[in-house]
Scaffold this motif. Structure first.
Motif, short mmCIF file in Angstrom:
data_model
loop_
_atom_site.label_atom_id
_atom_site.label_comp_id
_atom_site.label_asym_id
_atom_site.label_seq_id
_atom_site.Cartn_x
_atom_site.Cartn_y
_atom_site.Cartn_z
N GLY A 3 -1.83 -2.13 9.73
CA GLY A 3 -3.16 -1.54 9.61
C GLY A 3 -3.23 -0.36 8.68
O GLY A 3 -4.32 0.16 8.42
N THR A 4 -2.08 0.08 8.19
CA THR A 4 -2.08 1.22 7.25
C THR A 4 -1.47 0.84 5.91
O THR A 4 -1.27 1.69 5.05
N PHE A 5 -1.17 -0.46 5.72
CA PHE A 5 -0.47 -0.88 4.51
C PHE A 5 -0.98 -2.23 4.01
O PHE A 5 -0.37 -2.85 3.15
N GLY A 6 -2.12 -2.66 4.55
CA GLY A 6 -2.71 -3.94 4.15
C GLY A 6 -1.70 -5.07 4.20
O GLY A 6 -0.94 -5.21 5.17
N PHE A 7 -1.69 -5.89 3.15
CA PHE A 7 -0.69 -6.94 3.02
C PHE A 7 0.32 -6.59 1.92
O PHE A 7 0.95 -7.46 1.34
N GLY A 8 0.44 -5.30 1.65
CA GLY A 8 1.54 -4.80 0.83
C GLY A 8 1.24 -4.66 -0.64
O GLY A 8 1.54 -3.64 -1.25
N TYR A 9 0.59 -5.67 -1.25
CA TYR A 9 0.52 -5.65 -2.71
C TYR A 9 -0.39 -4.54 -3.23
O TYR A 9 -0.23 -4.10 -4.37
N GLU A 10 -1.32 -4.03 -2.39
CA GLU A 10 -2.14 -2.90 -2.85
C GLU A 10 -1.24 -1.70 -3.13
O GLU A 10 -1.46 -0.95 -4.07
N PHE A 11 -0.23 -1.51 -2.28
CA PHE A 11 0.70 -0.39 -2.45
C PHE A 11 1.71 -0.67 -3.56
O PHE A 11 2.22 0.25 -4.20
N ALA A 12 1.98 -1.97 -3.80
CA ALA A 12 2.93 -2.33 -4.87
C ALA A 12 2.39 -1.94 -6.24
O ALA A 12 3.15 -1.84 -7.21
N GLU A 13 1.09 -1.71 -6.33
CA GLU A 13 0.54 -1.23 -7.60
C GLU A 13 0.90 0.24 -7.83
O GLU A 13 0.84 0.75 -8.94
N LEU A 14 1.27 0.93 -6.73
CA LEU A 14 1.58 2.36 -6.83
C LEU A 14 3.07 2.64 -6.97
O LEU A 14 3.48 3.56 -7.64
N TYR A 15 3.90 1.84 -6.24
CA TYR A 15 5.36 2.02 -6.34
C TYR A 15 6.06 0.74 -5.93
O TYR A 15 5.42 -0.17 -5.38
N ASP A 16 7.37 0.67 -6.20
CA ASP A 16 8.14 -0.53 -5.85
C ASP A 16 8.38 -0.52 -4.34
O ASP A 16 9.22 0.23 -3.83
N ILE A 17 7.65 -1.39 -3.63
CA ILE A 17 7.72 -1.36 -2.16
C ILE A 17 9.01 -1.96 -1.62
O ILE A 17 9.24 -1.94 -0.41
N ASN A 18 9.87 -2.45 -2.50
CA ASN A 18 11.19 -2.94 -2.04
C ASN A 18 12.10 -1.80 -1.58
O ASN A 18 13.17 -2.04 -1.04
N CYS A 19 11.66 -0.55 -1.78
CA CYS A 19 12.44 0.58 -1.25
C CYS A 19 12.27 0.69 0.27
O CYS A 19 13.06 1.36 0.94
N LEU A 20 11.28 0.03 0.84
CA LEU A 20 11.02 0.12 2.29
C LEU A 20 12.06 -0.67 3.08
O LEU A 20 12.64 -1.63 2.56
N GLY A 21 12.23 -0.29 4.35
CA GLY A 21 13.04 -1.15 5.23
C GLY A 21 12.37 -2.51 5.33
O GLY A 21 12.95 -3.56 5.07
#
Ligand code: SIN
Length: 308
Positions: free
Chosen positions: A22-40
């Protein structure tokens, strides 16, 4: 395994930091900001069988050191998650993702879990029995040990993936719900969801939220979440994912000392979209400051004194 890595229900995470559903959508919106592969990993938006528009607005209210939401499980429905969101996520996230599942009946939880089970991108099913913002059965599964066990047992029967049950803090005894889920076969637990709360507009003399009440999250709830994670982690043998007001690397370590194997970050993502990336990059500094060599060694460390 690196010094930040942890094992969550048989799947290794590079680090314990997980944006909360609920705070990260389905991920790709944040992938426009940084490489989300750094997350656990991250937990995607709570998904129901049918698409849901959610609650009327206003859905957000401010609070000292926190916020209230009454989103009402807005989501595109499980078919669109499978046909649209997961393929889009594949282009920017190469790790197993946590699927957050919501429902209004045992049958709905089962149908959504059964539909998501064959998806290879999904690592864990996080079964949300604790949404405070929907009328009917949403949160009531999470406030009664028998109902919590019934949902857990039913979804376990239709999936081979680890099932993590997300618990409500809006109960007198969270340990009894946690134990009921463990006994029913849950592979892990996540806690806490938001606290049922309310604000009133002094000018209109009416509730600020169109739904009257909403769920409180943010730093205000952190000490309460730590207490509940501590109590639950001591009472069960399955991994606990701690969440509730986590907003710094220090908070992650405190949650892990309370007994969390991994830690979700929620409201902080809405204040700073880079919050999780910044917390992960700050963890080595805080580990060094407190003499921590490997994060998985500190899990539950705060209850060690009780065994002495
Ligand atoms: C919501 O969509 O209302 C929030 C979900 C939750 O708190 O479980």
């Amino acid at each position: 395994m690196g010094p930040l890595s942890v094992n969550l229900c048989g799947i290794e995470l590079d680090n314990p930091v997980i944006p909360a559903s609920g705070t990260f959508g389905f991920g790709y919106e944040f992938a426009e900001l940084y490489d989300i592969n750094c997350l656990g990993t991250f937990s995607f938006k709570g998904t129901t069988r049918e698409p849901r528009f959610g609650n009327p607005t206003p859905r957000i209210a401010e609070a000292p050191s926190g916020m209230l939401n009454s989103v009402g499980l807005q989501n595109p429905g499980v078919d669109a998650v499978i046909s649209r969101e997961l393929p889009r996520l594949k282009t920017c996230f190469s790790k197993p993702v946590m699927a957050n599942v919501s429902g209004f009946s045992v049958e709905e939880y089962v149908d959504v879990c059964a539909a998501l089970d064959p998806q290879p991108q999904i690592g864990w099913l996080e079964v949300n029995i604790s949404c405070p913002n929907v009328h009917g059965e949403g949160m009531s599964f999470g406030t009664d040990p028998n109902a919590a066990a019934e949902v857990t047992r039913a979804v376990k029967a239709v999936t081979t993936k680890p099932v993590i049950v997300k618990l409500s803090p809006n109960v007198t005894d969270i340990v009894s719900i946690a134990r009921a889920c463990e006994d029913a076969g849950a592979d892990g637990l996540s806690l806490i969801n938001t606290l049922l709360s309310m604000r009133i507009d002094l000018r209109t003399r009416r509730p600020i939220l169109a739904n009257t009440t909403g769920g409180l999250s943010g730093p205000a709830v952190f000490p309460l979440a730590v207490r509940m994670v501590y109590q639950v982690a001591k009472a069960v043998c399955i991994p606990v994912v701690g969440l509730g007001g986590v907003s710094s690397a220090e908070n992650v370590i405190e949650m892990m000392l309370a007994g969390a194997t991994a830690v979700q970050v929620g409201a902080a993502n809405l204040v700073n979209p880079f919050a999780c990336r910044d917390i992960i990059s700050d963890l080595p500094r805080v580990m060094e400051e407190y003499g921590i060599k490997e994060l998985n060694e500190i899990i539950g460390g705060a209850s060690e004194w009780e065994k002495m």
